[in-house]
Write a protein that holds these residues in place. Structure first.
Motif, mmCIF file in Angstrom:
data_model
loop_
_atom_site.group_PDB
_atom_site.id
_atom_site.type_symbol
_atom_site.label_atom_id
_atom_site.label_comp_id
_atom_site.label_asym_id
_atom_site.label_seq_id
_atom_site.Cartn_x
_atom_site.Cartn_y
_atom_site.Cartn_z
ATOM 1 N N ALA A 251 187.880 83.242 63.495
ATOM 2 C CA ALA A 251 186.516 83.573 63.870
ATOM 3 C C ALA A 251 185.398 82.720 64.831
ATOM 4 O O ALA A 251 184.698 83.312 65.508
ATOM 5 N N GLU A 252 185.412 81.552 64.262
ATOM 6 C CA GLU A 252 184.564 80.680 64.977
ATOM 7 C C GLU A 252 184.924 80.489 66.316
ATOM 8 O O GLU A 252 184.077 80.521 67.177
ATOM 9 N N ARG A 253 186.008 80.382 66.545
ATOM 10 C CA ARG A 253 186.632 80.023 68.005
ATOM 11 C C ARG A 253 186.156 81.224 68.879
ATOM 12 O O ARG A 253 186.191 81.022 70.147
ATOM 13 N N GLN A 254 186.580 82.564 68.263
ATOM 14 C CA GLN A 254 186.171 83.492 68.937
ATOM 15 C C GLN A 254 184.760 84.090 69.124
ATOM 16 O O GLN A 254 184.424 85.239 69.472
ATOM 17 N N GLU A 255 183.824 83.081 68.369
ATOM 18 C CA GLU A 255 182.527 83.502 68.437
ATOM 19 C C GLU A 255 182.131 84.963 67.711
ATOM 20 O O GLU A 255 181.215 85.679 67.955
ATOM 21 N N MET A 256 183.164 85.280 66.597
ATOM 22 C CA MET A 256 182.502 86.406 65.789
ATOM 23 C C MET A 256 182.031 85.931 64.692
ATOM 24 O O MET A 256 182.352 85.167 63.963
ATOM 25 N N GLY A 257 180.915 86.384 64.555
ATOM 26 C CA GLY A 257 179.795 86.109 63.244
ATOM 27 C C GLY A 257 180.587 86.762 62.017
ATOM 28 O O GLY A 257 181.053 87.787 61.943
ATOM 29 N N VAL A 258 180.116 85.963 61.061
ATOM 30 C CA VAL A 258 180.886 86.346 59.749
ATOM 31 C C VAL A 258 179.641 86.551 58.801
ATOM 32 O O VAL A 258 178.860 85.351 58.360
ATOM 33 N N SER A 259 179.294 87.617 58.076
ATOM 34 C CA SER A 259 177.957 87.791 57.386
ATOM 35 C C SER A 259 178.558 87.405 55.805
ATOM 36 O O SER A 259 177.532 86.687 55.427
ATOM 37 N N THR A 260 179.656 87.956 55.675
ATOM 38 C CA THR A 260 180.035 87.391 54.122
ATOM 39 C C THR A 260 181.710 87.161 54.209
ATOM 40 O O THR A 260 182.457 87.948 54.934
ATOM 41 N N PHE A 261 182.144 86.229 53.554
ATOM 42 C CA PHE A 261 183.734 85.742 53.577
ATOM 43 C C PHE A 261 184.074 85.771 52.102
ATOM 44 O O PHE A 261 183.544 85.280 51.352
ATOM 45 N N VAL A 262 184.928 86.636 51.567
ATOM 46 C CA VAL A 262 185.201 86.733 50.042
ATOM 47 C C VAL A 262 186.710 86.385 50.066
ATOM 48 O O VAL A 262 187.587 87.153 50.603
ATOM 49 N N GLU A 263 187.221 85.514 49.403
ATOM 50 C CA GLU A 263 188.630 85.177 48.945
ATOM 51 C C GLU A 263 188.521 85.395 47.442
ATOM 52 O O GLU A 263 188.405 84.679 46.710
#
Length: 268
Positions: free
Chosen positions: A10-22
């Motif tokens: 996601a970082e490499r593709q410049e896709m912002g992540v508002s929340t990530f839940v595992e």
């Protein structure tokens, strides 16, 4: 871990992540609670779900349906419906799930991330009509076949002018379903084809395929695509820049109307 790999991509593709839940195997806050949160979260423009389940509870289905009315929700459908190795049962369950909740079902984790890139920057298509425009006959054909295979309907055109050429489809009485410009196509020819495609009421999505002669991204063509996206905010845009994988997006400069860029024509 898989979670770290997803975040790195996601970082490499410049896709912002508002929340990530595992969530792991057992958590106090479940997917239903998170869906309710994301539905009301202004920082979240789309939701991507990677879940395994054997039972789809009614509370989860209601939360999914409520979320999809507000923002797009995409999910790895075959994992969520828990049909095991029964392909026919999986298809029926996924079909029922998408009809009942309005979510978008994809088949692989890579597709989930790719559709997240599109949903983060572009509107959800209002219908299935798509125009495929490019300067490589083979690449345009691959992209068009991928679109049809995904259930989209190719718009009829024809849209090119000047050095442009159309590819007739006998099943539509000779009308062009995809647009192939010559390899010498200029930014102005792309602009003209895009203007006509976007004026077609059957077009809800546009896929631009560009094969630069020197495998260096054409800033002129990129600017034309960005301008077309800005002028038609109701249409979903994506681009394929063959051999020019130097940036995952086409940026307009002001940060608005960013268009996701893919490496190969069958990716979007």
């Amino acid at each position: 871990t898989l979670a770290a790999a997803i975040l790195e991509r996601a970082e490499r593709q410049e896709m912002g992540v508002s929340t990530f839940v595992e969530g792991g195997g057992s958590v106090d806050v479940g997917a239903t609670d998170m869906l309710s949160f994301w539905t009301e979260d202004d920082r979240t423009s789309a939701v991507l779900l990677y879940l395994r389940s054997t039972v789809l509870r009614s509370r989860f289905l209601r939360a999914t349906r409520a979320a999809s009315l507000v923002k797009p929700v995409a999910v790895l459908g075959h994992l969520l419906v828990g049909a095991g190795g029964d392909v026919a049962l999986t298809r029926r369950r996924v079909g029922a799930l998408t009809r009942q909740t309005g979510i978008i079902s994809v088949g692989t984790l890579e597709q989930l991330v790719d559709i997240g890139r599109v949903l983060a920057d572009q509107p959800v298509p209002r219908d299935r009509g798509v125009a495929v425009i490019g300067n490589s006959e083979s690449a345009v054909a691959l992209a068009a076949d991928a679109c049809v295979g995904s259930g989209l309907v190719l718009a009829h055109g024809p849209y090119p002018e000047g050095n442009g050429a159309t590819i007739p489809n006998p099943g539509t009485g000779g009308r062009a379903e995809r647009v192939t410009l010559t390899f010498r196509a200029t930014a102005r020819e792309y602009e003209s084809a895009l203007e006509k495609a976007c004026a077609d009421p059957c077009v809800s999505s546009v896929l631009v395929v560009h094969a630069p002669p020197r495998l260096i991204r054409s800033e002129e063509v990129s600017d034309v695509v960005a301008a077309a996206s800005a002028a038609n905010p109701e249409i979903c845009f994506a681009a394929v820049m063959l051999g020019a994988d130097d940036a995952p997006r086409i940026n307009r400069g002001d940060g608005a109307h960013q268009v996701p860029v893919f490496s190969f024509p069958e990716h979007p």
